[in-house]
Design a protein around this motif. Sequence first.
Motif, PDB file in Angstrom:
ATOM      1  N   HIS A 222       0.820  -0.994   0.095  1.00 14.03           N
ATOM      2  CA  HIS A 222       0.099  -0.023  -0.007  1.00 14.03           C
ATOM      3  C   HIS A 222       0.882   1.265  -0.068  1.00 14.03           C
ATOM      4  O   HIS A 222       0.567   2.114  -0.734  1.00 14.03           O
ATOM      5  N   ALA A 229       1.677   6.297  -7.448  1.00 16.55           N
ATOM      6  CA  ALA A 229       0.589   6.686  -7.995  1.00 16.55           C
ATOM      7  C   ALA A 229       0.609   8.199  -8.082  1.00 16.55           C
ATOM      8  O   ALA A 229       0.533   8.799  -9.245  1.00 16.55           O
TER       9      ALA A 229
ATOM     10  N   MET B  53      -9.250   3.614   1.656  1.00 17.98           N
ATOM     11  CA  MET B  53      -8.437   4.010   2.787  1.00 17.98           C
ATOM     12  C   MET B  53      -8.716   5.292   3.413  1.00 17.98           C
ATOM     13  O   MET B  53      -8.062   6.114   2.795  1.00 17.98           O
ATOM     14  N   ALA B  80      -5.491   1.469  -3.146  1.00 16.00           N
ATOM     15  CA  ALA B  80      -4.436   0.769  -3.227  1.00 16.00           C
ATOM     16  C   ALA B  80      -4.358  -0.734  -3.146  1.00 16.00           C
ATOM     17  O   ALA B  80      -3.471  -1.310  -3.736  1.00 16.00           O
ATOM     18  N   ASN B  82      -4.933  -4.352  -3.809  1.00 19.58           N
ATOM     19  CA  ASN B  82      -5.473  -5.019  -5.002  1.00 19.58           C
ATOM     20  C   ASN B  82      -6.471  -6.050  -4.317  1.00 19.58           C
ATOM     21  O   ASN B  82      -6.619  -6.932  -5.117  1.00 19.58           O
ATOM     22  N   LYS B 101      -4.995   1.935  -7.234  1.00 19.20           N
ATOM     23  CA  LYS B 101      -3.550   2.615  -7.574  1.00 19.20           C
ATOM     24  C   LYS B 101      -2.615   1.587  -7.802  1.00 19.20           C
ATOM     25  O   LYS B 101      -2.455   0.458  -7.346  1.00 19.20           O
ATOM     26  N   PRO B 102      -1.546   2.186  -8.496  1.00 18.99           N
ATOM     27  CA  PRO B 102      -1.645   3.447  -9.158  1.00 18.99           C
ATOM     28  C   PRO B 102      -2.400   3.252 -10.498  1.00 18.99           C
ATOM     29  O   PRO B 102      -1.995   2.475 -11.395  1.00 18.99           O
ATOM     30  N   PHE B 103      -3.566   4.297 -10.846  1.00 27.36           N
ATOM     31  CA  PHE B 103      -3.936   4.369 -11.855  1.00 27.36           C
ATOM     32  C   PHE B 103      -3.395   5.574 -12.813  1.00 27.36           C
ATOM     33  O   PHE B 103      -2.919   6.348 -12.322  1.00 27.36           O
TER      34      PHE B 103
END
Lengths: 425, 229
Positions: A222, A229, B53, B80, B82, B101-103
């Motif tokens: 995370h 990102a 989150m 974030a 998965n 994320k990450p997009f």
Amino acid sequence: MKLITKFIWIYLTVTLIVLGIGGFLSFHIITDEINNELKWEFLDRIDRVTYLIERGRRFHPKRSIEGDRNLIIERLDSIVEPKTEVSDTLIWHDRLEQNERNVKVSAYRTINDESYFISTYGAMIESDDVKEAVIKILFWILLLQVLGAFGIGYFVSGKLFKPFRETLNKIKTFKLNRKSYLPAEKTGVEEFDNLNLFVEDMTRKAVSDYQNLKEFSENASHELQTPLAIAKGKLELLAETPLNEEQYRYIEALERSVKKLSRLSESLSLLTRIENEEFENSHDVNFSELISEGIKTFSEFIEFNNLTLETKITENVVVNIHPALADILWTNLLQNAIKHNVENGFISIHLSQEALTISNSGNPTDIPTDHFFERFRKADQSSTSIGLGLAIVERIVRQSGLDVSYKVNQSIHTVTVELKNVNNG
Amino acid sequence: MKILIVEDNPDLRENILTYLSRENYICESAEDYEQGFDKIMSHSYDLVLIDIMLPKGNGLQLLQDLISVRPQTGSIIISARNALDDKVKGLEIGADDYLTKPFQLPELLARIKAVHRRNQLEGTDILSLGNFEINTSTRVVSINGETLNLTPKEYDLLLYFASNKNRVLSKQTIAEHLWGDYVDHLENLDFVYQHIKNLRKKMNEAGAGDYIKSVYSVGYKFVIPRETS
């Protein structure tokens, strides 16, 4: 070898040695005791002969008294000090045809101013008889010991070791991801109690470590993805501003690196999750369908790379595996076959009930093929791939109880996945 | 269009805000559950982006609040993680779409537009661009009333360009949009060029003009020429 078998062997070996020494001692003690008894009797006989001579009885020299052939009485010419000698002597035994150890008692006696030599010898029991008796006794003792050993062994392994076996079974079926430790049970035996307490401590610690590790890998994934990102977004925003060609190329290269980093973190997190056995619920997955679908999806890439595809797929090949893992396994293998191929090369995919075999043309390599399954191991170090694909394949295969092998024959690379679940027989 | 972005990370929030503002969307942001809750209760939005989150609460809870108060609002959840659970939960509650994320920002924009199109009350499925139209419900592209024969990939590509007009899209971005995770391990992205070449050719032949411009051969830009009537 089972503990109890070992125990019986040791017990019987020790018993045999002890019985051997015991037999030797018994034989000698018994013979000594008999000889001692014989000596007293012979002394008694000499006293009786002395008494008879005092009373005036005459004996022919070297003639037996009362038919006793082993009695020698000689009148001596001179006066000799009275004395008594006890000795062992070997006498030829006619029937046994061997020398037998006999007890011999010789005495000098002075009676009415004349000296006599009186000697007697004999054996009460033949030594062979003693030996035979001792061996017979020992044999019976040994027989009882063997019976006892097996009896105790049966009892020990059956009842006494029951808590031990129970603990062993619990350890065998212990799974980290069930998140429950093995509580110690009272057995009433100090050693087993200690063992159970130790197992409780160990499993408690393992479960908590596992939990921490899992949280760490989740958090790491995370925490890594968020800055990635952000970086990706910033690059995209930067690309919107007026830029010259050089600047665009830098941005493109940066985007690739960010993408690679994010893939790397995802792959490592996937590896950790497989190792943590988070993919437990295996189902029956139809590999024939999975593979046909995958080929459809990838056909475009295969055609684009000018690769010839040859397939031989058996219908209804069913494997017990987690569906997500099956997908990753197959996708990784096919992508590898496409990526590490050569211009105008080929890919051949064979699926049978026993195995999935993917062969492809590629560059010859001198790296031992086992090393391909290691993390970050690449045949071509300059390659931009991250080098975790086959490591993931290997983990999935191991987790699912299958087997995988990699062979290189000159320029043909072949990966074979054995589809027989080892666990499920 | 009015969009609310609920995301705790200031950088990520800023990225999305900047990108969407250029599209002339009115964007507002909230940095935690409480702020987000206050905003969805007091204002009405066309679309809400929610990070799962969140400090002081959970994004899924916020989604639930939103749907119970204003069910017509479009929603996209971002996470974030998965984890499949979050995705399934989010979509069960009623999220319109899901991004991990990450997009990519162009991907986000394409999804926002798709959700917006579906949620529009008038139900206009027709996207008009220059001299051609895209019917997003029948997946048909027509130029001057004539249907253009496109493969599914070419259609997706055109729609993606249409959602991100005047923006530079790198080969990587396009490849990921069209093929998702499958291209993750492929280095050679020239097949993107192949599809773009085919699409350009078909559009040219139908008389639509050349909308797709190559940008220094690293990316592409979809530009609608000014009406020359």
